[in-house]
Each structure stands twice: as structure tokens, then as C-alpha cells.
Enzyme design. Structure first.
Site, mmCIF file in Angstrom:
data_model
loop_
_atom_site.group_PDB
_atom_site.id
_atom_site.type_symbol
_atom_site.label_atom_id
_atom_site.label_comp_id
_atom_site.label_asym_id
_atom_site.label_seq_id
_atom_site.Cartn_x
_atom_site.Cartn_y
_atom_site.Cartn_z
ATOM 1 N N GLU A 130 -3.795 -9.767 3.371
ATOM 2 C CA GLU A 130 -4.596 -9.596 4.583
ATOM 3 C C GLU A 130 -5.692 -10.644 4.748
ATOM 4 O O GLU A 130 -6.012 -11.052 5.876
ATOM 5 C CB GLU A 130 -5.212 -8.190 4.598
ATOM 6 C CG GLU A 130 -4.250 -7.085 5.027
ATOM 7 C CD GLU A 130 -3.386 -6.580 3.896
ATOM 8 O OE1 GLU A 130 -2.693 -5.567 4.086
ATOM 9 O OE2 GLU A 130 -3.379 -7.213 2.801
ATOM 10 N N GLU A 163 0.819 -1.207 0.000
ATOM 11 C CA GLU A 163 0.000 0.000 0.000
ATOM 12 C C GLU A 163 0.858 1.265 0.000
ATOM 13 O O GLU A 163 0.475 2.277 -0.595
ATOM 14 C CB GLU A 163 -0.956 -0.039 1.191
ATOM 15 C CG GLU A 163 -2.018 -1.127 1.005
ATOM 16 C CD GLU A 163 -2.911 -1.326 2.208
ATOM 17 O OE1 GLU A 163 -4.137 -1.205 2.061
ATOM 18 O OE2 GLU A 163 -2.380 -1.607 3.301
#
Length: 261
Positions: free
Chosen positions: A135, A115
Site C-alpha cells: 500500500e 490481510e
């Protein structure tokens, strides 16, 4: 600046380094504060026009640009410090910036590390790199922009697969899909990113910054808004000192001496 995130000025370029190789450059509170401070310094220095973000991978068997959030910091109750008010996660992913930042990736950029990469303006990566949002494998979601920035970067189908499986995207595929701008051999990411940054600094800085703003907005604004933004950008550069310098340099057949104003 702290030694956990370092800043080195090289001419018109700021070289920013994540410096926690023993923790796979995972983001704790010190990293978030240090990276935010480095971006503050980049933005505040009128003589520096582009940033390059790299990571120290010394001593790592398998290089990791950034492994995302430091789970030990979260477990110890320090989770709030991984975000800053202005920058969000790592003090960077939601930071409002004027100047472009190039991510130099040599190794794995996973979870929050991916990210951070997606929040950069350009990505230079080595062939041994990979990008992942893992995730879902831990019953989590990518909460720092990955769920909407990855589809913008590589398309919905490829992003959906990567996000729902949690499997990393190899560097060559990331390059083919458009996430990576330049693909180089292992160990060459920073050198190539610095070369790219130097190319950018040959262009008029105000024109670069204004163009960047419109390109980023193109992902979510409608055409009418983008036309207005483009017109405002044009008006701003047309009224600058650098306009006359650019035209004069062209006529005199010499490199322009940009001032950024």
C-alpha cells in the site's frame, strides 16, 4: 451461494473458493458478500468443523491468490461494498468466528489478499507464493488488519521492513518467520490444507474451538485474563458430552465419535 465465491462440503471440512481468476481474485462487493455467506454457512453447519479457503488461479501466468481490493470497483463508486458490517474487508478480516479457517495459498497474496491470509488461523503455502502489503507504494496504508497482524505473525523488525518498503515476503522466508505453517510444492496447497483440516477434525471440535479462542487472545490480553479464559474453556469442555466419549474411546482403544457438544 454465488459462483464468485463457491462452497463445497467435504465431510467435516468446508472448501471455500475465491472464483475471480480473470480479475486476480480481487475483492469487489460480490466477493465480500459471497465470502461472508460462505463463513455464515460454515459457522451454521453443526456437521462441519473446519474451513479451507483457496483461490481459483486458472489461466493466470503468475498465480495470484488475491490482489486485494478491486480498484475498478472503488473507482466506480462501489468501495463501500468491499466491506461488510460483520466481517469488514472482504466480509472476512474482522469476522468473529468459532471454527478455524486454513488459507491455502498458491501464488501472490498482496495488499488485501495478504490481510485475508493474516485473518486465517493457519496458512499452507506453495514455494512460488509470496505475501505483501504494498500500500505505501500508492500512498495508502494497509487498512484491513495487516499493520498489526503481520508484526504478530513474523515479528516487528521483519514486518516493519515489509510494510515500509512494500516489498513482498517470499514463501520460504514467510515459512521461516512463522507466517506459513506448511510449505509445499506448487499446485499442492489445497491438498495439504485439506490434509491439515482432516487432522484437526480428528480432535474434539469443542476443544479445538475453545483452544483457538485463547490462542488468538494471547496476542493482546494479559496473563490474568488468559488464565480466566482458559478456565472457562476447561469448564465448558468438561461439561460436554464429548468428554465422556473421549475417555471411553481411550479406554476402549478406538477412535472417538465426536459430536461437538
Amino acid at each position: 451461494m454465488s459462483d464468485i465465491v463457491t462452497l463445497e462440503i467435504r465431510g467435516r471440512v468446508a472448501l471455500i473458493t475465491l472464483n475471480r481468476p480473470d480479475a486476480r481474485n480481487a475483492v469487489n462487493g460480490d466477493v465480500a458478500e459471497g465470502l461472508e455467506a460462505a463463513i455464515d454457512a460454515l459457522e451454521a453447519d453443526d456437521d462441519v468443523w473446519v474451513g479451507v479457503l483457496q483461490a481459483n488461479t486458472e489461466g493466470q501466468d503468475r498465480p495470484v491468490f488475491c490482489a486485494g481490493a478491486d480498484l475498478k470497483a472503488i473507482n466506480s463508486g462501489d468501495a463501500a461494498r468491499l466491506n461488510t458490517e460483520r466481517g469488514g474487508f472482504a466480509g472476512f478480516v474482522y469476522r468473529d468466528r468459532t471454527k478455524p479457517v486454513i488459507a491455502a495459498i498458491d501464488g501472490l497474496a498482496t495488499a488485501g489478499g495478504c490481510e485475508i491470509t493474516l485473518a486465517a488461523d493457519l496458512v499452507v503455502a506453495t514455494t512460488r507464493s509470496a505475501f505483501g502489503l504494498a500500500e505505501v507504494k500508492r500512498n495508502l496504508v494497509a487498512g484491513a488488519g495487516g499493520l498489526f497482524r503481520l508484526p504478530r505473525a513474523i515479528g516487528q523488525a521483519a514486518a516493519m521492513e515489509a510494510i515500509l518498503t512494500g516489498e513482498p515476503i517470499p514463501a520460504q522466508r514467510a515459512f521461516d518467520l512463522g507466517l506459513v505453517s506448511r510449505l509445499v510444492e506448487p499446485g499442492e496447497a489445497t491438498n495439504e490444507a485439506l490434509r491439515l483440516a482432516e487432522q484437526i477434525t480428528q480432535s474434539a471440535p469443542m476443544a479445538v474451538w475453545e483452544s483457538r479462542k485463547v490462542v488468538l487472545a494471547a496476542a493482546y490480553e494479559d496473563d490474568e485474563t488468559l488464565k480466566k479464559m482458559t478456565n472457562r474453556a476447561m469448564a465448558k469442555v468438561m461439561s460436554s458430552e464429548d468428554l465422556k466419549e473421549g475417555l471411553t474411546a481411550f479406554i476402549e482403544k478406538r477412535p472417538p465419535a465426536w459430536k461437538g457438544r
